[in-house]
Design a protein around this motif. Structure first.
Motif, PDB file in Angstrom:
ATOM      1  N   GLN A 111       0.769  -1.016  -0.131  1.00  0.00           N
ATOM      2  CA  GLN A 111       0.238  -0.023  -0.171  1.00  0.00           C
ATOM      3  C   GLN A 111       0.838   1.285  -0.150  1.00  0.00           C
ATOM      4  O   GLN A 111      -0.047   2.480  -0.056  1.00  0.00           O
ATOM      5  N   SER A 112       2.375   0.955   0.008  1.00  0.00           N
ATOM      6  CA  SER A 112       2.853   2.306   0.358  1.00  0.00           C
ATOM      7  C   SER A 112       3.285   2.711  -1.221  1.00  0.00           C
ATOM      8  O   SER A 112       4.205   4.068  -0.539  1.00  0.00           O
ATOM      9  N   TYR A 113       3.711   2.525  -2.340  1.00  0.00           N
ATOM     10  CA  TYR A 113       4.081   2.661  -3.580  1.00  0.00           C
ATOM     11  C   TYR A 113       3.921   4.315  -4.226  1.00  0.00           C
ATOM     12  O   TYR A 113       4.819   5.737  -3.904  1.00  0.00           O
ATOM     13  N   ASN A 114       2.667   5.150  -3.355  1.00  0.00           N
ATOM     14  CA  ASN A 114       3.080   6.891  -3.528  1.00  0.00           C
ATOM     15  C   ASN A 114       2.827   7.391  -2.677  1.00  0.00           C
ATOM     16  O   ASN A 114       2.714   8.753  -2.361  1.00  0.00           O
ATOM     17  N   TYR A 115       3.278   6.755  -1.142  1.00  0.00           N
ATOM     18  CA  TYR A 115       3.559   7.788  -0.232  1.00  0.00           C
ATOM     19  C   TYR A 115       4.985   7.625   0.819  1.00  0.00           C
ATOM     20  O   TYR A 115       5.601   7.198   0.411  1.00  0.00           O
ATOM     21  N   THR A 118       3.313   4.896   4.683  1.00  0.00           N
ATOM     22  CA  THR A 118       2.461   4.333   5.765  1.00  0.00           C
ATOM     23  C   THR A 118       2.549   3.299   6.389  1.00  0.00           C
ATOM     24  O   THR A 118       2.765   1.916   6.793  1.00  0.00           O
ATOM     25  N   SER A 119       0.976   3.186   7.475  1.00  0.00           N
ATOM     26  CA  SER A 119       1.450   3.284   8.605  1.00  0.00           C
ATOM     27  C   SER A 119      -0.459   3.063   9.111  1.00  0.00           C
ATOM     28  O   SER A 119      -0.990   2.765   8.373  1.00  0.00           O
ATOM     29  N   PHE A 120      -0.523   2.493  10.262  1.00  0.00           N
ATOM     30  CA  PHE A 120      -1.770   1.586  10.682  1.00  0.00           C
ATOM     31  C   PHE A 120      -1.977   2.593  11.724  1.00  0.00           C
ATOM     32  O   PHE A 120      -1.176   3.830  11.649  1.00  0.00           O
ATOM     33  N   LYS A 121      -3.762   3.462  11.442  1.00  0.00           N
ATOM     34  CA  LYS A 121      -4.146   4.339  12.397  1.00  0.00           C
ATOM     35  C   LYS A 121      -3.798   3.730  13.595  1.00  0.00           C
ATOM     36  O   LYS A 121      -5.035   3.105  14.176  1.00  0.00           O
ATOM     37  N   PHE A 122      -2.913   3.911  14.465  1.00  0.00           N
ATOM     38  CA  PHE A 122      -2.805   3.668  16.087  1.00  0.00           C
ATOM     39  C   PHE A 122      -3.454   4.386  17.435  1.00  0.00           C
ATOM     40  O   PHE A 122      -3.419   5.795  16.795  1.00  0.00           O
ATOM     41  N   SER A 123      -3.766   4.014  18.406  1.00  0.00           N
ATOM     42  CA  SER A 123      -4.314   5.598  18.537  1.00  0.00           C
ATOM     43  C   SER A 123      -4.224   4.232  20.246  1.00  0.00           C
ATOM     44  O   SER A 123      -3.445   3.619  21.183  1.00  0.00           O
ATOM     45  N   CYS A 131       6.019   1.019  13.467  1.00  0.00           N
ATOM     46  CA  CYS A 131       5.926  -0.488  12.501  1.00  0.00           C
ATOM     47  C   CYS A 131       4.983   0.829  11.594  1.00  0.00           C
ATOM     48  O   CYS A 131       4.707   1.168  10.894  1.00  0.00           O
ATOM     49  N   GLY A 132       5.954   0.373  10.178  1.00  0.00           N
ATOM     50  CA  GLY A 132       5.334   1.023   9.479  1.00  0.00           C
ATOM     51  C   GLY A 132       6.561   1.090   8.429  1.00  0.00           C
ATOM     52  O   GLY A 132       7.277   1.024   8.084  1.00  0.00           O
ATOM     53  N   VAL A 133       6.452   1.317   6.974  1.00  0.00           N
ATOM     54  CA  VAL A 133       6.509   2.305   6.060  1.00  0.00           C
ATOM     55  C   VAL A 133       7.291   3.139   4.801  1.00  0.00           C
ATOM     56  O   VAL A 133       6.429   4.226   5.016  1.00  0.00           O
ATOM     57  N   TYR A 134       8.497   3.339   5.246  1.00  0.00           N
ATOM     58  CA  TYR A 134       9.312   4.599   5.210  1.00  0.00           C
ATOM     59  C   TYR A 134      10.394   4.513   3.857  1.00  0.00           C
ATOM     60  O   TYR A 134      10.454   3.996   3.905  1.00  0.00           O
ATOM     61  N   ASN A 135       9.187   5.905   3.498  1.00  0.00           N
ATOM     62  CA  ASN A 135      10.428   6.555   1.889  1.00  0.00           C
ATOM     63  C   ASN A 135      11.025   7.329   1.941  1.00  0.00           C
ATOM     64  O   ASN A 135      10.829   8.161   3.046  1.00  0.00           O
ATOM     65  N   LYS A 136      12.091   7.332   1.534  1.00  0.00           N
ATOM     66  CA  LYS A 136      13.142   7.912   1.049  1.00  0.00           C
ATOM     67  C   LYS A 136      13.076   9.621   0.936  1.00  0.00           C
ATOM     68  O   LYS A 136      13.506  10.609   1.460  1.00  0.00           O
ATOM     69  N   ASP A 158       2.509  14.166  10.095  1.00  0.00           N
ATOM     70  CA  ASP A 158       1.769  16.114   9.572  1.00  0.00           C
ATOM     71  C   ASP A 158       3.041  16.717   8.032  1.00  0.00           C
ATOM     72  O   ASP A 158       1.899  17.411   7.735  1.00  0.00           O
ATOM     73  N   ARG A 159       4.465  16.525   7.888  1.00  0.00           N
ATOM     74  CA  ARG A 159       5.318  16.857   7.493  1.00  0.00           C
ATOM     75  C   ARG A 159       5.483  15.807   6.090  1.00  0.00           C
ATOM     76  O   ARG A 159       6.808  15.772   5.382  1.00  0.00           O
ATOM     77  N   CYS A 160       4.969  14.919   6.794  1.00  0.00           N
ATOM     78  CA  CYS A 160       4.921  14.093   5.399  1.00  0.00           C
ATOM     79  C   CYS A 160       3.866  13.073   4.656  1.00  0.00           C
ATOM     80  O   CYS A 160       2.293  13.999   5.211  1.00  0.00           O
ATOM     81  N   TYR A 161       3.742  13.104   3.322  1.00  0.00           N
ATOM     82  CA  TYR A 161       2.358  12.134   2.631  1.00  0.00           C
ATOM     83  C   TYR A 161       2.340  11.000   3.363  1.00  0.00           C
ATOM     84  O   TYR A 161       3.529  10.091   3.105  1.00  0.00           O
ATOM     85  N   THR A 162       1.200  10.947   4.008  1.00  0.00           N
ATOM     86  CA  THR A 162       0.890   9.685   5.472  1.00  0.00           C
ATOM     87  C   THR A 162       0.061   8.888   4.813  1.00  0.00           C
ATOM     88  O   THR A 162      -1.216   9.257   4.542  1.00  0.00           O
ATOM     89  N   ASN A 163       0.158   7.653   4.792  1.00  0.00           N
ATOM     90  CA  ASN A 163      -1.212   7.148   4.254  1.00  0.00           C
ATOM     91  C   ASN A 163      -1.871   6.315   5.676  1.00  0.00           C
ATOM     92  O   ASN A 163      -0.649   4.865   5.808  1.00  0.00           O
ATOM     93  N   LEU A 164      -2.445   6.228   6.506  1.00  0.00           N
ATOM     94  CA  LEU A 164      -2.888   5.713   7.542  1.00  0.00           C
ATOM     95  C   LEU A 164      -4.077   4.531   7.916  1.00  0.00           C
ATOM     96  O   LEU A 164      -5.171   5.387   7.165  1.00  0.00           O
ATOM     97  N   ILE A 165      -3.755   3.275   7.463  1.00  0.00           N
ATOM     98  CA  ILE A 165      -4.700   2.263   7.704  1.00  0.00           C
ATOM     99  C   ILE A 165      -5.581   2.279   8.737  1.00  0.00           C
ATOM    100  O   ILE A 165      -4.960   1.669  10.062  1.00  0.00           O
TER     101      ILE A 165
END
Length: 205
Positions: A111-115, A118-123, A131-136, A158-165
């Motif tokens: 799910q991380s290609y364009n982000y 990419t991680s889960f919406k933890f609370s 836990c997640g995928v981080y891009n350069k 908040d400063r990255c294009y983030t995908n929270l699942i």
């Protein structure tokens, strides 16, 4: 496949009193247990360490990456690794979460290609879960967070294009509960619980 994994093995382990990565787990160490569990799903594995050579004696087919700064926490380690990766992104996980299912790592990766992240919406109690995928593309914001000593999840996301699942997705991917998947081996009591849980599972199987 072309997936990259980073196992975060650094930190002071002050509550444990010894390196978590080298704790006995089954018939191996904690980091070997996670490596054996996850490496079939990844093409390249890196170990984030305090100092180069910390884990070379284990003989794992994994490259060590030392932390740029020992005082920047896990996000400092992620920054260090992103600057050294051969690919554009990696799935990051902590060595103290031995119950995590590799299938959720694969799911996040897919799910991380364009982000950027990419991680889960933890609370709640899981907010500090690494836990997640981080891009350069995260290198700039991570560097600023370390420089300005703002190494918090919200500051970086908040400063990255983030995908929270939504974490409900975990239930469709694995029979292991979220509470178990992200259970952390932080101190001696949690370590003994983890060891007992593995022994109990193996006995039942």
């Amino acid at each position: 496949m072309n997936r990259t994994l980073v196992i975060l093995c650094g930190g002071d382990s002050s509550r444990m009193g010894t390196k978590k990565a080298l704790l006995p787990f089954e018939d191996k160490t904690m980091v070997e247990y996670i490596y054996d569990k996850f490496s079939p799903f990844f093409d390249k594995v890196y170990l984030s360490v305090n100092e180069r050579g910390d884990l070379t004696h284990l003989g794992l087919d994994a490259q060590e990456i030392p932390d740029i700064s020992r005082n920047a926490g896990p996000y400092g380690a992620i920054l260090s690794c992103l600057t050294m990766l051969s690919g554009d992104r990696a799935f990051f996980m902590s060595v103290d979460t031995p119950f995590m299912d590799p299938r959720i790592a694969v799911y996040l990766y897919d799910q991380s290609y364009n982000y950027d992240i990419t991680s889960f919406k933890f609370s709640g109690e899981f907010l500090d879960t690494i836990c997640g995928v981080y891009n350069k593309r995260c290198i700039g914001p991570l560097f600023k967070s370390v420089f300005f000593k703002q190494t918090t999840r919200s500051y970086i996301e908040d400063r990255c294009y983030t995908n929270l699942i939504d974490t409900e997705e975990i239930e469709t991917l694995s029979s292991i509960s979220m509470e178990q998947q992200f259970f952390k081996v932080n101190d001696r009591s949690s370590y003994y619980y983890a060891v007992f849980s593995i022994l109990k599972h193996n006995f039942v199987c």
